[in-house]
Enzyme design. Structure first.
Site, PDB file in Angstrom:
ATOM      1  N   HIS A  82       2.458   1.224  13.124  1.00 13.43           N
ATOM      2  CA  HIS A  82       3.390   0.372  12.383  1.00 13.43           C
ATOM      3  C   HIS A  82       4.819   0.731  12.783  1.00 13.43           C
ATOM      4  CE1 HIS A  82       4.819  -1.905   8.886  1.00 13.43           C
ATOM      5  NE2 HIS A  82       5.697  -0.928   8.698  1.00 13.43           N
ATOM      6  N   ASP A 161       3.033  -6.073  -3.747  1.00 15.04           N
ATOM      7  CA  ASP A 161       4.172  -5.794  -2.871  1.00 15.04           C
ATOM      8  C   ASP A 161       4.899  -7.092  -2.516  1.00 15.04           C
ATOM      9  OD1 ASP A 161       5.824  -4.104  -1.068  1.00 15.04           O
ATOM     10  OD2 ASP A 161       4.919  -5.379   0.463  1.00 15.04           O
ATOM     11  N   ARG A 168      13.114  -7.728  -4.568  1.00 13.56           N
ATOM     12  CA  ARG A 168      14.046  -6.744  -3.981  1.00 13.56           C
ATOM     13  C   ARG A 168      15.025  -7.436  -3.053  1.00 13.56           C
ATOM     14  NH1 ARG A 168      10.306  -2.861  -1.060  1.00 13.56           N
ATOM     15  NH2 ARG A 168      12.238  -1.935  -0.350  1.00 13.56           N
ATOM     16  N   SER A 183       5.891   0.587  -0.498  1.00 10.61           N
ATOM     17  CA  SER A 183       5.620  -0.747   0.043  1.00 10.61           C
ATOM     18  C   SER A 183       4.869  -0.643   1.374  1.00 10.61           C
ATOM     19  CB  SER A 183       6.968  -1.480   0.219  1.00 10.61           C
ATOM     20  OG  SER A 183       6.857  -2.584   1.058  1.00 10.61           O
ATOM     21  N   LYS A 187       0.333  -0.997   2.061  1.00 15.32           N
ATOM     22  CA  LYS A 187      -0.259  -1.939   3.028  1.00 15.32           C
ATOM     23  C   LYS A 187      -1.052  -1.195   4.106  1.00 15.32           C
ATOM     24  CE  LYS A 187       3.798  -3.794   3.165  1.00 15.32           C
ATOM     25  NZ  LYS A 187       5.060  -4.508   3.240  1.00 15.32           N
TER      26      LYS A 187
END
Ligand code: URA
Length: 424
Positions: A82, A161, A168, A183, A187
């Protein structure tokens, strides 16, 4: 227990219990907690922070709000890579086939572009015919058959989320390490991999603007991972200038192919080999230097490129139909000197303006447009030498906006390192 008590506690800098955090997130999902109440609580968290236990309870409550993907029917070590997001960040389409060429399994669910940063899903969608959505069974079968699949994130992965993120975004509460870490990690855990590798980008084109914050975020995510027994490794890398030369979807896929053939930009190749080496050495037990050499070999002998082709073909893509705009404008420097800085955020914004990214979620991307840098930080340029090529459709760019992204000076400044550190 009421949501007002919980907001009040956090506003007084007190520690929330697991039950209180579950009450909040359950209320977000069933509508009992209103958006304005969640916004107030988010702001209290931004200001007063959370301890490790609270961050874990928040991650866990969000994780349980939707699907948790079961990858147990995939044999072998499942890797998830990621990135916290950057400009010209095309690492996933290069690293995923490279790792698969070692026999590792990459079951990758990716996202679309966010703000000025590009997204892996958009890049793959720039390949005509590429099918970004597969059923769960097709996804698992493909990973078992060829070692990798890259699809878009399932609609019901961590829905809490999605709700929090949307709030947000409009309440100036994005910038909080507990909120960012929970967050991202909710995931990642929901995606089911055994080994989570996160590239935390640092610099003006990234979410984390300085090294100290990036370090805290990385340590927080590693701690969350360990509570789920998931090996989590973070690499902190520079995002003060765009990565590689290309910014924009089809242009980045072209650069992906070049890099997989061993003729890509030096910074991108360095990052790929470093990350590939780290993952391969820690999952397959090779010595780090040996693992890096093996990564180079698999790029140079075409194995990694063949895996990429296999992936694209299997998901229906036709690389030969990749379309890049033919309207090319060359931008030249107004003065001679050393390029000491290239504003990644600024160029990411310009790429978005010319159609390579979105302003609202319904905007349609023009995959064929973007920017290819001719020069990078550290290069010397003569007056009127080419800085970059702009691949345009109907929208034009203002030269002053582009020049503002470059710092060109008589004295050469030391170049920042590409890879800062690894946290595990
Ligand atoms: N990426 C995420 O998924 N969440 C954040 O909060 C920030 C970046």
């Amino acid at each position: 227990m009421t949501i007002l008590d919980i907001i009040d506690k956090k506003q007084k800098k007190q520690v929330l219990t697991k039950e209180e955090i579950n009450f909040w997130i359950d209320g977000v999902m069933n509508g009992d907690v209103k958006d304005y109440q969640t916004s107030a609580l988010l702001m209290a968290i931004v200001i007063n922070g959370m301890n490790d236990d609270e961050i874990f309870y928040l991650t866990d409550a969000m994780l349980k709000s939707g699907d948790v993907i079961d990858l147990s029917s995939i044999e072998g070590i499942k890797i998830d890579k990621h990135s916290t997001g950057g400009v010209g960040d095309k690492v996933t389409p290069i690293l995923a086939p490279l790792l698969a060429s070692f026999g590792l399994k990459v079951a990758k669910m990716s996202g679309r572009g966010l703000g000025h940063t590009g997204g892996t899903v958009d890049k793959f969608e720039s390949i005509p015919g590429y099918k970004i959505e597969l059923t769960r069974d097709e996804f698992i079968k493909q990973v078992n058959d060829i070692g990798l699949a890259v699809i878009s994130q399932s609609g019901n992965l961590v829905p809490a989320d999605k709700k929090l993120y949307a709030l947000r975004d409009v309440t100036s509460t994005e910038d909080s390490i507990p909120l960012i870490a929970s967050s991202i990690m909710s995931k990642k855990i929901a995606s089911g991999a055994d080994y989570i590798f996160i590239d935390v980008k640092v610099g003006n084109g990234a979410l984390m603007k300085n090294l100290a914050d990036a370090r805290t975020l990385a340590h927080t995510m590693v701690k969350i991972g360990s509570r789920y027994n998931k090996k989590t490794v973070c690499i902190l890398t520079n995002m003060d200038e765009p990565l590689g030369f290309a910014i924009g979807n089809a242009l980045e896929i072209k650069e992906v192919m070049e890099t997989l053939k061993g003729i890509g930009p030096a910074d991108l190749l360095e990052l790929i080999v470093e990350m590939g080496g780290l993952i391969v050495s820690s999952t397959l037990g090779l010595d780090l230097e040996e693992a890096k050499i093996q990564c180079f070999k698999k790029i140079n002998n075409g194995e990694a490129y063949n895996k990429f082709q296999e992936l694209v073909e299997r998901q229906g893509g036709k690389l030969e139909n990749l379309h890049i705009s033919e309207r090319v404008v060359s931008v030249r420097t107004p003065k001679a000197g050393f390029i000491n800085h290239i504003d990644a955020l600024g160029l990411g914004e310009i790429a978005r303006q010319i159609g390579a990214g979105r302003y609202t979620k319904d905007d349609i991307i023009n995959y064929s447009v973007g920017i290819v840098l001719t020069k990078k930080v550290g290069d010397y340029v003569e007056a009127n030498e080419e800085l970059a090529k702009f691949y345009l459709a109907d929208k034009d760019v203002r030269l002053n906006d582009i020049w503002d992204c470059y710092t060109i000076e008589d004295e050469q400044m030391p170049k920042k390192q590409l890879i800062y550190e690894v946290i595990k």
